[in-house]
Scaffold this motif. Structure first.
Motif, mmCIF file in Angstrom:
data_model
loop_
_atom_site.group_PDB
_atom_site.id
_atom_site.type_symbol
_atom_site.label_atom_id
_atom_site.label_comp_id
_atom_site.label_asym_id
_atom_site.label_seq_id
_atom_site.Cartn_x
_atom_site.Cartn_y
_atom_site.Cartn_z
ATOM 1 N N GLN A 449 0.824 -1.207 0.000
ATOM 2 C CA GLN A 449 0.000 0.000 0.000
ATOM 3 C C GLN A 449 0.860 1.260 0.000
ATOM 4 O O GLN A 449 0.514 2.244 -0.658
ATOM 5 C CB GLN A 449 -0.930 -0.001 1.209
ATOM 6 N N GLY A 453 0.690 3.904 -2.946
ATOM 7 C CA GLY A 453 0.352 5.288 -2.659
ATOM 8 C C GLY A 453 1.354 6.279 -3.231
ATOM 9 O O GLY A 453 0.977 7.323 -3.772
ATOM 10 N N ALA A 456 0.691 6.201 -7.050
ATOM 11 C CA ALA A 456 -0.611 6.723 -7.492
ATOM 12 C C ALA A 456 -0.718 8.230 -7.334
ATOM 13 O O ALA A 456 -1.422 8.884 -8.113
ATOM 14 C CB ALA A 456 -1.732 6.032 -6.714
ATOM 15 N N THR A 457 -0.052 8.796 -6.351
ATOM 16 C CA THR A 457 -0.203 10.234 -6.073
ATOM 17 C C THR A 457 0.924 11.083 -6.632
ATOM 18 O O THR A 457 0.892 12.316 -6.488
ATOM 19 C CB THR A 457 -0.290 10.459 -4.549
ATOM 20 N N GLY A 495 -0.331 14.411 -1.382
ATOM 21 C CA GLY A 495 -1.083 13.332 -2.002
ATOM 22 C C GLY A 495 -0.833 12.004 -1.314
ATOM 23 O O GLY A 495 -1.764 11.223 -1.071
ATOM 24 N N ALA A 496 0.427 11.745 -0.967
ATOM 25 C CA ALA A 496 0.776 10.481 -0.311
ATOM 26 C C ALA A 496 0.135 10.388 1.068
ATOM 27 O O ALA A 496 -0.367 9.332 1.473
ATOM 28 C CB ALA A 496 2.295 10.350 -0.207
ATOM 29 N N ARG A 498 -2.608 11.980 2.104
ATOM 30 C CA ARG A 498 -4.047 11.818 1.915
ATOM 31 C C ARG A 498 -4.386 10.379 1.526
ATOM 32 O O ARG A 498 -5.381 9.815 1.989
ATOM 33 C CB ARG A 498 -4.548 12.794 0.846
ATOM 34 N N TYR A 499 -3.574 9.803 0.691
ATOM 35 C CA TYR A 499 -3.772 8.412 0.281
ATOM 36 C C TYR A 499 -3.703 7.491 1.497
ATOM 37 O O TYR A 499 -4.515 6.569 1.647
ATOM 38 C CB TYR A 499 -2.689 8.035 -0.733
ATOM 39 N N PRO A 503 -6.631 4.458 1.997
ATOM 40 C CA PRO A 503 -6.141 3.821 0.775
ATOM 41 C C PRO A 503 -7.257 3.062 0.083
ATOM 42 O O PRO A 503 -8.027 2.347 0.731
ATOM 43 C CB PRO A 503 -5.051 2.870 1.282
ATOM 44 N N LEU A 518 -7.723 3.771 -8.587
ATOM 45 C CA LEU A 518 -8.326 4.850 -7.817
ATOM 46 C C LEU A 518 -9.698 5.185 -8.382
ATOM 47 O O LEU A 518 -9.864 5.354 -9.587
ATOM 48 C CB LEU A 518 -7.436 6.098 -7.878
ATOM 49 N N TRP A 522 -12.600 9.439 -5.169
ATOM 50 C CA TRP A 522 -11.373 9.595 -4.372
ATOM 51 C C TRP A 522 -10.431 10.572 -5.053
ATOM 52 O O TRP A 522 -9.840 11.447 -4.414
ATOM 53 C CB TRP A 522 -10.708 8.245 -4.188
ATOM 54 N N LEU A 526 -9.014 14.152 -3.660
ATOM 55 C CA LEU A 526 -7.595 14.462 -3.593
ATOM 56 C C LEU A 526 -7.290 15.773 -4.314
ATOM 57 O O LEU A 526 -6.551 16.623 -3.816
ATOM 58 C CB LEU A 526 -6.782 13.319 -4.215
#
Length: 545
Positions: A449, A453, A456-457, A495-496, A498-499, A503, A518, A522, A526
């Motif tokens: 995760q 994360g 993804a961010t 972003g990380a 918040r993720y 998650p 995502l 969500w 973000l």
């Protein structure tokens, strides 16, 4: 600083790469081999077996050594289930590979690799200009912690910065998200007071340890200098080592991740309340693979023969050493073992403007490339498809580097102070610090995760309008990053964080630690959060001594 010439940046790099090439041409001696037998039991399990069964596994290895006429090798445990073969002397690179090839040919041997000495992934050589390493009244402070895109003082926009100040609006960090710094050890610094946990010294070879002993509970950094007298007086040990003053590398790394923050003194760290676990794995001339991997396992709270259990296991292991060989069995099995207990390994990509080094190249490691302030790849940074994410490491041709803790000693420790540094070594603890913020928000995050994360961010890589080429083997220096060369994008701290708070589940809906796709809601949340945070007032950098 004004507008910087891209041509000038590239010209400066050509010289640096040439120097790196020439130094790297000399192969360092090898400290034995690391061998793993097929179906070998874990050392802890073997210790619980009866004497007869233990003897059976020992005899398997002895038969292999006897057949290959290597009976002079002394054997000790390595990693979870491998063995270190010490031949009583250092081997040349060719001799080590020849011995390894013989062992690999045996059907009961799963893998063999040399116990090479990994080099310090230090940045470009430090010039001797009087104010280069020291803070002046006009320097830019810790721009790398302030919001991304800042142009204060007419500087290049800081598109490479992760925007940590924005993330602090959500989480300033907890002491439970411990960062283990596998490095040269630690020196006393006022801005680390109360932040350093009891560590351990895993440097096993006395000639390189520089502290008069081998492994012990004292992770203090005595200095890793190599003098010309060392080189000429003992060429068998130091002949392949570059002459250099002490780097105080571990103290610098610790300061970036967790220097005391909001204390009206010195500089800030990424985690305001962070804790550093110093694990000394390197002395003069770098660190061996075995010492690094034993340090990794101890930092995670796993058992290492001859060392007490670590009472303060880390969730993050930061490594700024590496070598050019493939990942290898010992590194990969150690990374896998750490992931199984929830420990994230974050490692520097290296500074030769070439392929990413190990262990950053291993599967499941957060490999970190360095960016200049403007978001282009730092001229020295390694790159490649194994990079996970990129963030600021500074570039002396584009910015003044990362301001953090230093020590002023050239050999033995001197006074604590503050200075500016450059390198993937120093981009790495920026990522480790952000991971510590993620785990401060949600300590239940799995390694998968955390990595999902970060990917993804990440913000899209900067695209240059000035004709700077894309990174490639023919353009390895100052260049434009892509997802195939510098990871998923530019590290985004807010972003990380918040993720981490929520998650998304992986495809299929189960929450088994995967990264998953995502959802639109969500992503919208973000985007709104990032837009709101970018409107927050900026703080001024603190005053430095």
């Amino acid at each position: 600083m004004g507008v910087w010439s891209r041509i000038g940046r590239q010209f400066g790099v050509v010289v640096a790469v040439g120097l790196t090439c020439c130094v790297a041409a000399r192969a360092a001696p090898v400290d034995g081999l690391i061998v793993k037998l097929r179906d070998a039991p874990a050392h802890e399990r073997a210790a619980r077996l009866g004497a007869a069964e233990q003897s059976q596994h020992t005899e398997r290895l002895q038969r292999v050594l006897q057949t290959e006429r290597m009976t002079e090798a002394r054997v000790r445990p390595a990693g979870r289930d491998a063995q270190h073969l010490n031949f009583g002397r250092r081997l040349s690179e060719g001799e080590a590979e020849a011995l390894a090839a013989r062992l690999r040919a045996r059907p009961d041997v799963e893998w063999v690799e040399p116990n090479t000495r990994e080099r310090l992934l230090q940045a470009l050589p430090t010039p001797n200009d009087p104010y280069f390493r020291y803070v002046s009244p006009t320097d830019l402070g810790q721009w790398w912690l302030r919001p991304d895109g800042e142009t204060t003082g007419g500087q290049l926009p800081s598109y490479g910065a992760p925007g940590v100040q924005n993330a602090w609006a959500w989480q300033t960090g907890r002491p439970s998200a411990v960062v283990a710094v596998l490095d040269t050890g630690i020196t006393a610094h006022a801005d680390l007071a109360g932040r350093v946990l009891p560590g351990y010294d895993f440097v096993s070879e006395l000639e390189y340890a520089n502290d008069g002993n081998g492994r012990d509970p004292d992770p203090s950094d005595p200095g890793d200098w190599v003098s010309q007298a060392d080189i000429t007086g003992n060429p068998a040990v130091f002949g392949t080592c570059p002459e250099q003053p002490s780097s105080w590398h571990g103290t610098i790394i610790g300061g970036i991740a967790a220097a005391a923050t909001n204390n009206s003194q010195g500089v800030a760290g990424v985690n305001w309340n962070g804790r550093v676990l110093p694990v000394r794995v390197a002395g003069k001339c770098g660190a061996t693979v075995l010492d690094i991997t034993d340090g990794m396992r101890w930092a995670a709270g796993l058992a290492v023969p001859g060392a007490p259990l670590n009472p303060n296991p880390a969730r993050i292991v930061n490594i700024s050493f590496g070598g050019s060989a493939a990942c290898g069995g010992l590194y990969q099995s150690t990374v896998n073992e750490l992931a199984s207990v929830g420990v994230v390994v974050v490692a520097a990509a290296g500074n030769e403007a070439a392929a990413i080094t190990r262990p950053a190249s291993c599967s499941g490691v957060v490999g970190v490339a360095a960016l200049a302030r403007d978001g282009l790849k730092a001229s020295y940074s390694n790159f490649g498809p194994q990079v996970t994410v990129a963030t600021v490491g500074g570039d002396p041709d584009a910015d003044d580097g990362l301001l953090t803790l230093i020590n002023t000693g050239t050999q033995a420790p001197g006074a604590d102070s503050y200075g500016n540094v450059f390198g993937t070594s120093f981009a790495t603890p920026v990522v480790s610090g952000v991971v510590s913020l993620m785990l401060s928000v949600n300590e239940r995050l799995t390694v998968a995760q955390v990595i999902a994360g970060l990917r993804a961010t990440a913000r899209p890589h900067v695209q240059s309008a000035g004709g700077v080429p894309a990174c490639s083997s023919s353009n390895p220096n100052t260049c434009v990053c892509t997802t195939s060369t510098c990871g998923a994008g530019v590290l985004d701290a807010v972003g990380a964080v918040r993720y981490a708070a929520s998650p998304p589940p992986p495809a299929g809906g189960s929450d088994d630690g995967g990264g998953g796709a995502l959802g639109a809601l969500w992503l919208l949340g973000l985007a709104l959060a990032v837009a709101a945070l970018q409107s927050l007032p900026q703080v001024r950098g603190g005053r430095r001594a």
